[in-house]
Each structure stands twice: as C-alpha cells, then as structure tokens.
Design a protein around this motif. Structure first.
Motif, mmCIF file in Angstrom:
data_model
loop_
_atom_site.group_PDB
_atom_site.id
_atom_site.type_symbol
_atom_site.label_atom_id
_atom_site.label_comp_id
_atom_site.label_asym_id
_atom_site.label_seq_id
_atom_site.Cartn_x
_atom_site.Cartn_y
_atom_site.Cartn_z
ATOM 1 N N LEU A 154 5.608 10.439 6.548
ATOM 2 C CA LEU A 154 4.638 10.597 5.470
ATOM 3 C C LEU A 154 4.157 9.223 4.996
ATOM 4 O O LEU A 154 2.962 9.014 4.780
ATOM 5 C CB LEU A 154 5.259 11.385 4.313
ATOM 6 N N PHE A 155 5.088 8.280 4.883
ATOM 7 C CA PHE A 155 4.720 6.915 4.494
ATOM 8 C C PHE A 155 3.784 6.305 5.535
ATOM 9 O O PHE A 155 2.766 5.700 5.187
ATOM 10 C CB PHE A 155 5.976 6.048 4.328
ATOM 11 N N GLN A 156 4.122 6.458 6.802
ATOM 12 C CA GLN A 156 3.300 5.898 7.875
ATOM 13 C C GLN A 156 1.888 6.481 7.842
ATOM 14 O O GLN A 156 0.903 5.747 7.971
ATOM 15 C CB GLN A 156 3.947 6.168 9.230
ATOM 16 N N ALA A 157 1.788 7.782 7.659
ATOM 17 C CA ALA A 157 0.477 8.433 7.616
ATOM 18 C C ALA A 157 -0.351 7.913 6.443
ATOM 19 O O ALA A 157 -1.530 7.577 6.599
ATOM 20 C CB ALA A 157 0.639 9.951 7.536
ATOM 21 N N HIS A 158 0.269 7.816 5.267
ATOM 22 C CA HIS A 158 -0.465 7.318 4.101
ATOM 23 C C HIS A 158 -0.793 5.834 4.242
ATOM 24 O O HIS A 158 -1.838 5.386 3.760
ATOM 25 C CB HIS A 158 0.308 7.588 2.810
ATOM 26 N N ALA A 159 0.066 5.065 4.899
ATOM 27 C CA ALA A 159 -0.231 3.645 5.129
ATOM 28 C C ALA A 159 -1.464 3.503 6.016
ATOM 29 O O ALA A 159 -2.333 2.659 5.759
ATOM 30 C CB ALA A 159 0.971 2.948 5.760
ATOM 31 N N ILE A 160 -1.552 4.329 7.047
ATOM 32 C CA ILE A 160 -2.732 4.312 7.925
ATOM 33 C C ILE A 160 -3.976 4.710 7.134
ATOM 34 O O ILE A 160 -5.025 4.061 7.230
ATOM 35 C CB ILE A 160 -2.525 5.241 9.132
ATOM 36 N N LEU A 161 -3.856 5.774 6.361
ATOM 37 C CA LEU A 161 -4.990 6.243 5.571
ATOM 38 C C LEU A 161 -5.418 5.205 4.541
ATOM 39 O O LEU A 161 -6.622 4.970 4.348
ATOM 40 C CB LEU A 161 -4.648 7.567 4.893
ATOM 41 N N TYR A 162 -4.456 4.576 3.892
ATOM 42 C CA TYR A 162 -4.788 3.547 2.898
ATOM 43 C C TYR A 162 -5.444 2.343 3.570
ATOM 44 O O TYR A 162 -6.437 1.808 3.089
ATOM 45 C CB TYR A 162 -3.557 3.116 2.106
ATOM 46 N N HIS A 163 -4.891 1.935 4.696
ATOM 47 C CA HIS A 163 -5.438 0.775 5.411
ATOM 48 C C HIS A 163 -6.890 1.009 5.830
ATOM 49 O O HIS A 163 -7.705 0.096 5.785
ATOM 50 C CB HIS A 163 -4.581 0.474 6.642
ATOM 51 N N SER A 164 -7.203 2.233 6.215
ATOM 52 C CA SER A 164 -8.560 2.513 6.687
ATOM 53 C C SER A 164 -9.546 2.812 5.566
ATOM 54 O O SER A 164 -10.752 2.657 5.745
ATOM 55 C CB SER A 164 -8.554 3.668 7.685
ATOM 56 N N SER A 165 -9.042 3.208 4.408
ATOM 57 C CA SER A 165 -9.962 3.616 3.337
ATOM 58 C C SER A 165 -9.828 2.821 2.044
ATOM 59 O O SER A 165 -10.768 2.781 1.255
ATOM 60 C CB SER A 165 -9.740 5.089 2.999
ATOM 61 N N LEU A 166 -8.656 2.243 1.817
ATOM 62 C CA LEU A 166 -8.317 1.570 0.554
ATOM 63 C C LEU A 166 -8.460 2.502 -0.652
ATOM 64 O O LEU A 166 -8.670 2.062 -1.784
ATOM 65 C CB LEU A 166 -9.145 0.301 0.355
ATOM 66 N N ALA A 167 -8.322 3.794 -0.404
ATOM 67 C CA ALA A 167 -8.416 4.782 -1.481
ATOM 68 C C ALA A 167 -7.155 4.743 -2.339
ATOM 69 O O ALA A 167 -6.035 4.697 -1.823
ATOM 70 C CB ALA A 167 -8.618 6.179 -0.904
ATOM 71 N N LEU A 181 1.862 6.198 -1.426
ATOM 72 C CA LEU A 181 2.799 5.214 -0.869
ATOM 73 C C LEU A 181 3.816 4.791 -1.925
ATOM 74 O O LEU A 181 5.017 4.708 -1.651
ATOM 75 C CB LEU A 181 2.038 3.987 -0.349
ATOM 76 N N THR A 182 3.349 4.528 -3.124
ATOM 77 C CA THR A 182 4.239 4.148 -4.222
ATOM 78 C C THR A 182 5.231 5.255 -4.551
ATOM 79 O O THR A 182 6.409 4.994 -4.741
ATOM 80 C CB THR A 182 3.399 3.791 -5.478
ATOM 81 N N ASN A 183 4.745 6.501 -4.589
ATOM 82 C CA ASN A 183 5.622 7.630 -4.878
ATOM 83 C C ASN A 183 6.698 7.802 -3.796
ATOM 84 O O ASN A 183 7.863 8.101 -4.099
ATOM 85 C CB ASN A 183 4.820 8.919 -5.014
ATOM 86 N N ILE A 184 6.317 7.616 -2.547
ATOM 87 C CA ILE A 184 7.287 7.747 -1.462
ATOM 88 C C ILE A 184 8.364 6.670 -1.572
ATOM 89 O O ILE A 184 9.546 6.939 -1.373
ATOM 90 C CB ILE A 184 6.588 7.691 -0.086
ATOM 91 N N LEU A 185 7.949 5.470 -1.914
ATOM 92 C CA LEU A 185 8.937 4.378 -2.073
ATOM 93 C C LEU A 185 9.902 4.667 -3.210
ATOM 94 O O LEU A 185 11.077 4.305 -3.133
ATOM 95 C CB LEU A 185 8.218 3.043 -2.297
ATOM 96 N N LYS A 186 9.426 5.320 -4.247
ATOM 97 C CA LYS A 186 10.309 5.675 -5.366
ATOM 98 C C LYS A 186 11.345 6.711 -4.952
ATOM 99 O O LYS A 186 12.480 6.677 -5.401
ATOM 100 C CB LYS A 186 9.485 6.220 -6.534
ATOM 101 N N ILE A 187 10.937 7.626 -4.066
ATOM 102 C CA ILE A 187 11.839 8.669 -3.596
ATOM 103 C C ILE A 187 12.883 8.097 -2.642
ATOM 104 O O ILE A 187 14.065 8.407 -2.725
ATOM 105 C CB ILE A 187 11.071 9.803 -2.885
#
Length: 102
Positions: free
Chosen positions: A75-88, A95-101
C-alpha cells in the motif's frame, strides 16, 4: 488459486490475474484469504497500475482482513508511486498514515 494469480503477477499480466479473480471470487463462491488479496495487489503493482493495487488492498480491508506488514508495504509503495507522479496531497496523507500504522 493464489498460485495461478501469482503466476500472472510475475508475468505482469494483471488482466489475466483479474480474469481469474472475477471467475472465482466475483462471479464464483471462493472466499479469498489474505495472501490471495496480496498477490492480486502485486499483479497490479507489477503491471504499473498503482490505483488498482490500492483498490485491491482496500477491498481486502472491506472484507474484514486487517492489513499486515507486507500489505502495508504494498500500500505504501502504491501511494508512493501515485504521489511521485501526481504530487497530490491525498497520497501524501495516505503515506503519512501508513507510516503511523507501521
């Protein structure tokens, strides 16, 4: 069933993996376990479909299966890819929520 989806994931053929999933889970009566859900998400990640991987992992959660470490990694990897491509900001928040978990 998991092995069949895994073969398609390794071949980066998410459309075939999804066809198996649809035949056995969506249209059939097979109840997938955590590894089957994870392999489905892997197929989407390997096929450069991070949105679909996120959706597959959310489906797993909606089925009442808790995300364990490997699923959180995907899930982190998928969101990292999505964030990298969109900066949304939504992906940065995820990503922050996953790191907290983790």
């Amino acid at each position: 069933f998991r092995s069949l989806i895994s073969v398609y994931a390794d071949r980066m053929e998410s459309n075939c993996a999804e066809a198996v999933w649809a035949a056995l889970v969506t249209n059939g009566s097979v109840k997938p376990h955590i590894i089957a859900h994870r392999v489905r998400a892997k197929a989407f990640l390997a096929s450069a479909q991070p949105h679909a991987a996120v959706s597959a992992l959310k489906t797993m959660q909606n089925a009442g299966i808790e995300l364990e470490f490997r699923s959180l990694q995907m899930l982190f990897q998928a969101h990292a890819i999505l964030y990298h491509s969109s900066l949304a900001s939504e992906h940065l928040k995820e990503l922050t929520n996953i790191l907290k978990i983790a």
